[in-house]
Design a protein around this motif. Structure first.
Motif, mmCIF file in Angstrom:
data_model
loop_
_atom_site.group_PDB
_atom_site.id
_atom_site.type_symbol
_atom_site.label_atom_id
_atom_site.label_comp_id
_atom_site.label_asym_id
_atom_site.label_seq_id
_atom_site.Cartn_x
_atom_site.Cartn_y
_atom_site.Cartn_z
ATOM 1 N N ASP A 166 -32.756 13.264 -1.309
ATOM 2 C CA ASP A 166 -34.052 13.923 -1.167
ATOM 3 C C ASP A 166 -33.921 15.433 -1.048
ATOM 4 N N ILE A 167 -32.931 15.880 -0.254
ATOM 5 C CA ILE A 167 -32.815 17.310 0.004
ATOM 6 C C ILE A 167 -31.340 17.662 0.162
ATOM 7 N N THR A 168 -30.953 18.857 -0.272
ATOM 8 C CA THR A 168 -29.570 19.265 -0.062
ATOM 9 C C THR A 168 -29.529 20.614 0.646
ATOM 10 N N THR A 169 -28.592 20.723 1.579
ATOM 11 C CA THR A 169 -28.471 21.970 2.339
ATOM 12 C C THR A 169 -27.296 22.795 1.841
ATOM 13 N N THR A 170 -26.131 22.159 1.729
ATOM 14 C CA THR A 170 -24.957 22.900 1.246
ATOM 15 C C THR A 170 -24.417 22.307 -0.058
ATOM 16 N N GLY A 171 -24.832 21.122 -0.375
ATOM 17 C CA GLY A 171 -24.303 20.429 -1.555
ATOM 18 C C GLY A 171 -23.096 19.580 -1.201
ATOM 19 N N ALA A 172 -22.631 19.681 0.062
ATOM 20 C CA ALA A 172 -21.410 18.984 0.483
ATOM 21 C C ALA A 172 -21.555 17.460 0.430
ATOM 22 N N THR A 173 -22.704 16.950 0.844
ATOM 23 C CA THR A 173 -22.925 15.502 0.839
ATOM 24 C C THR A 173 -22.867 14.941 -0.581
ATOM 25 N N LEU A 174 -23.565 15.611 -1.489
ATOM 26 C CA LEU A 174 -23.573 15.152 -2.883
ATOM 27 C C LEU A 174 -22.183 15.224 -3.484
ATOM 28 N N ASN A 175 -21.478 16.296 -3.144
ATOM 29 C CA ASN A 175 -20.136 16.486 -3.651
ATOM 30 C C ASN A 175 -19.226 15.348 -3.199
ATOM 31 N N GLU A 176 -19.322 15.027 -1.932
ATOM 32 C CA GLU A 176 -18.499 13.964 -1.361
ATOM 33 C C GLU A 176 -18.826 12.621 -2.021
ATOM 34 N N CYS A 177 -20.108 12.336 -2.145
ATOM 35 C CA CYS A 177 -20.518 11.060 -2.747
ATOM 36 C C CYS A 177 -20.068 10.982 -4.204
ATOM 37 N N ALA A 178 -20.203 12.084 -4.930
ATOM 38 C CA ALA A 178 -19.787 12.108 -6.337
ATOM 39 C C ALA A 178 -18.276 11.895 -6.441
ATOM 40 N N MET A 179 -17.539 12.480 -5.500
ATOM 41 C CA MET A 179 -16.080 12.349 -5.499
ATOM 42 C C MET A 179 -15.680 10.889 -5.283
ATOM 43 N N ILE A 180 -16.366 10.224 -4.362
ATOM 44 C CA ILE A 180 -16.075 8.804 -4.101
ATOM 45 C C ILE A 180 -16.346 7.976 -5.360
ATOM 46 N N LEU A 181 -17.486 8.233 -5.988
ATOM 47 C CA LEU A 181 -17.835 7.485 -7.205
ATOM 48 C C LEU A 181 -16.773 7.696 -8.280
ATOM 49 N N GLU A 182 -16.333 8.942 -8.420
ATOM 50 C CA GLU A 182 -15.309 9.248 -9.432
ATOM 51 C C GLU A 182 -13.990 8.539 -9.142
ATOM 52 N N SER A 183 -13.651 8.472 -7.854
ATOM 53 C CA SER A 183 -12.373 7.830 -7.524
ATOM 54 C C SER A 183 -12.415 6.320 -7.770
#
Ligand code: ZN
Ligand code: ZN
Length: 261
Positions: free
Chosen positions: A214-231
Motif C-alpha cells: 500500500d505504501i512505501t517509506t524507504t523501499g526496504a520492505t519491497l526490496n527485501e520481499c523481491a530479494m526473497i522471491l528472486e532467491s
C-alpha cells in the motif's frame, strides 16, 4: 439473464442503502457507485498523481528516491503527504470497504499498465499478483490485510490470480520507532517464502511476479520481499505501491524565505 441482472441491481440497491456511496476524500455523498471521488476531489487527486517529487524534482514515474534494486520496475500512483492522500488512506484503512479497495486497486492497475506501456489486451509481463503481508497482530486489529485486498483488486483488474507467495514471520517491526538504518536491517527477518507454494525442487514456478504494497517509506520492505522471491526462482519482480513518502533526506532545500534573506 434478465433475472440475474435484476437480482444484481437489487443487491447493489441494498448495499447502497446500508453503505451509502461516499467520496473517499471529503466524505460527500455520491450519486452512483464506481468512482469514489466527488467532482471536487477528482481533479485534486489527478493533480496529486501528476506532481513531481519535491526531493529529486522528477515526475513520479522517474523519481528514483527509493531505489528498489530487486524490482525490475516500480509503479507508484501518488506521493504520500498531502491532506487528500492522507484522507484517501484513512478511508481505506478505517472502513475496510471492498468497493474502495476495488477502486484504488483499479487506479493502481491502470497506473502499472501505463507505466509499463501495455494495455489489457497485450500480453502481461507478469504471471500473478502477490503482496507484502501484514504483521499478524496488526492484521487482526483491523480485521484484514490491506495489501492483500489491494492485490486482489489489481488481480481482478488484470484478470490474473493472486498468490500469497510471502509470509510474515510474526516478528514485530515497530517501524515508526526505528531509524532509517534500523528499518533497513529489521526488515531482513520479517518475511519468509510461503513454503506451501514451492514445487518439488523447492522453487516457485512463477518467473515474473507483480508485488503489491500500500505504501512505501524507504523501499526496504519491497526490496527485501523481491530479494526473497528472486532467491526462490522468480526472474522478474515488478513492484507497485499506491503511495510513496518523500525522501526526507534528499528533501532538505531551504525555505524560499530563507533563500532571499
Ligand atoms: Zn470529495
Ligand atoms: Zn524523487
Amino acid at each position: 439473464m434478465i433475472l440475474k441482472e435484476s437480482v444484481l441491481k437489487s443487491k447493489q440497491f441494498f448495499t447502497r442503502l446500508i453503505f451509502p456511496v461516499k467520496c473517499m476524500v471529503c466524505g460527500a455523498s455520491l450519486p452512483r457507485d464506481g468512482v469514489y471521488l466527488c467532482e471536487e476531489c477528482l481533479p485534486k487527486l489527478y493533480h496529486e498523481a501528476h506532481k513531481s517529487c519535491p526531493a529529486c524534482l522528477r515526475a513520479i514515474e522517474f523519481c528514483d528516491c527509493h531505489v528498489v534494486k530487486h524490482a525490475v520496475h516500480m509503479s507508484y500512483i501518488f506521493f504520500y503527504g498531502s491532506e487528500e492522500i492522507k484522507k484517501l488512506f484513512y478511508t481505506l484503512k478505517n472502513t475496510g470497504d471492498r468497493r474502495y479497495f476495488d477502486f484504488v486497486g483499479e487506479l493502481l492497475g491502470r497506473t502499472i499498465a501505463s507505466r509499463l506501456g501495455f494495455t489489457k489486451e497485450t500480453e502481461l509481463p507478469f504471471e500473478c499478483v502477490t503482496y507484502v503481508p501484514r504483521f499478524p497482530p496488526r492484521k487482526n486489529e483491523i480485521g484484514y490485510d490491506q495489501s492483500k485486498q489491494l492485490a486482489k483488486a489489481v488481480g481482478k483488474y488484470f484478470g490474473i490470480k493472486v498468490l500469497p507467495l510471502l509470509k510474515h514471520t510474526g516478528k514485530a517491526g515497530e517501524q515508526k520507532r526505528l531509524s532509517q538504518f534500523d528499518r533497513r536491517h529489521a526488515v531482513k527477518t520479517r518475511y519468509v517464502i510461503n513454503r506451501r507454494l514451492l514445487n518439488d525442487r523447492g522453487k516457485l514456478s512463477q518467473k515474473a511476479v507483480l508485488l503489491i504494497d500500500d505504501i512505501t517509506t524507504t523501499g526496504a520492505t519491497l526490496n527485501e520481499c523481491a530479494m526473497i522471491l528472486e532467491s526462490f526462482g522468480v526472474k522478474q519482480v515488478y513492484g507497485a505501491v499506491v503511495a510513496k513518502t518523500v525522501n526526507a533526506k534528499r528533501y532538505d532545500y531551504p525555505d524560499a524565505e530563507d533563500l532571499y534573506r
